[in-house]
Design an enzyme around this catalytic site. Sequence first.
Site, PDB file in Angstrom:
ATOM      1  N   SER A  19       0.838  -1.149   0.111  1.00 30.04           N
ATOM      2  CA  SER A  19      -0.004   0.008  -0.015  1.00 30.04           C
ATOM      3  C   SER A  19       0.888   1.402  -0.046  1.00 30.04           C
ATOM      4  CB  SER A  19      -0.750  -0.038   1.187  1.00 30.04           C
ATOM      5  OG  SER A  19      -0.150  -0.105   2.482  1.00 30.04           O
ATOM      6  N   ASP A 277      -1.848   7.845   8.089  1.00 27.44           N
ATOM      7  CA  ASP A 277      -2.783   6.954   8.975  1.00 27.44           C
ATOM      8  C   ASP A 277      -1.596   6.134   9.716  1.00 27.44           C
ATOM      9  OD1 ASP A 277      -1.748   4.955   7.076  1.00 27.44           O
ATOM     10  OD2 ASP A 277      -3.708   4.774   6.141  1.00 27.44           O
ATOM     11  N   HIS A 280       0.863   4.639   6.941  1.00 28.21           N
ATOM     12  CA  HIS A 280       1.647   5.415   5.578  1.00 28.21           C
ATOM     13  C   HIS A 280       1.783   6.553   5.766  1.00 28.21           C
ATOM     14  CE1 HIS A 280      -1.520   2.362   4.574  1.00 28.21           C
ATOM     15  NE2 HIS A 280      -0.667   1.847   3.696  1.00 28.21           N
TER      16      HIS A 280
END
Length: 305
Positions: A19, A277, A280
């Site tokens: 991600s 978050d 990340h």
Amino acid sequence: MFTYPQAQKVPAMFIFGDSLVDVGNNNHLKFSLNKADFPHCGINFSNKVITGRFSNGKNAADFLAEKVGLPTSPPYLSMISNKSNENFLNGVSFASGGTGIFDDTDKQDQSLSLTDYFSDVNGELQQHLNSTNLQQFLSKSLFPIVIGSNDIFAYFRSSRLCGKSTPREYVDSMALALNVQLKKRYIYRDECDAEINSWRAKYIEGLKLMLQTFQSEFNYSHFDTNSILTNLIDKPASYGFIEVKTACCGLGHLRAVFPCEPFSACCPNRNDDVFWDAYHPTEAAAHIIVDNMYHDASNYSFPMN
């Protein structure tokens, strides 16, 4: 005949990873719950478009493409319905939120596996380029690989994995598994988790040793993301940051207990924050990370930037 301008030293980027560099693949996985498909994600784009990035804006994949003069490599799953294999001549991204080195890191099939799809793209390129041009094209292309965090998280969250191997055996197996893959082709933040960080460092040591075995086969660069991120946290003012603990988007203590969701609180000054978050970086932090990746003389990159 395939040609590209001599000034364009890097004709394409083929991105593999999780991600941290996903630019929207997971949005095309119909049954995946691991998606960044709500308004907070992309809020810093001029049109506030929802892009599938796990960030408020651009991520490391976008900034690295800018450095080498290419458009961002598009998500593979957004392109497979397009029959023109010329689309792959600028590269493509296979990065997918939740993926790991090991296929069973994502036991629920919520993401793409690490390298399963490159052979399909390679086959498409073979139809468009003769063998000499294809070899030249691939030899000058970049293959960024951002992987491993989800595997380490999975180990420390699974009694089954912990029971099967020691942390040392597990991180050694990660390096070995990545070796095979290459040949084929903050957690909750009040205090950092010392044990996870310790074994992550040991995995990086093993990874460097493994990569050295490839020095006679191809050029590579290993970038130590952990060290630059630690510097951002330890000396935030030097990089223009104010907040290094609280995530910008999320719920619970330090906005890091639950992930960024449509109903999550979202900070107004996102350039002040290191973390988007619980896992990340923000767009601003990703920009600094890639600047160091590309221009760094020796501190974070081995054996070259």
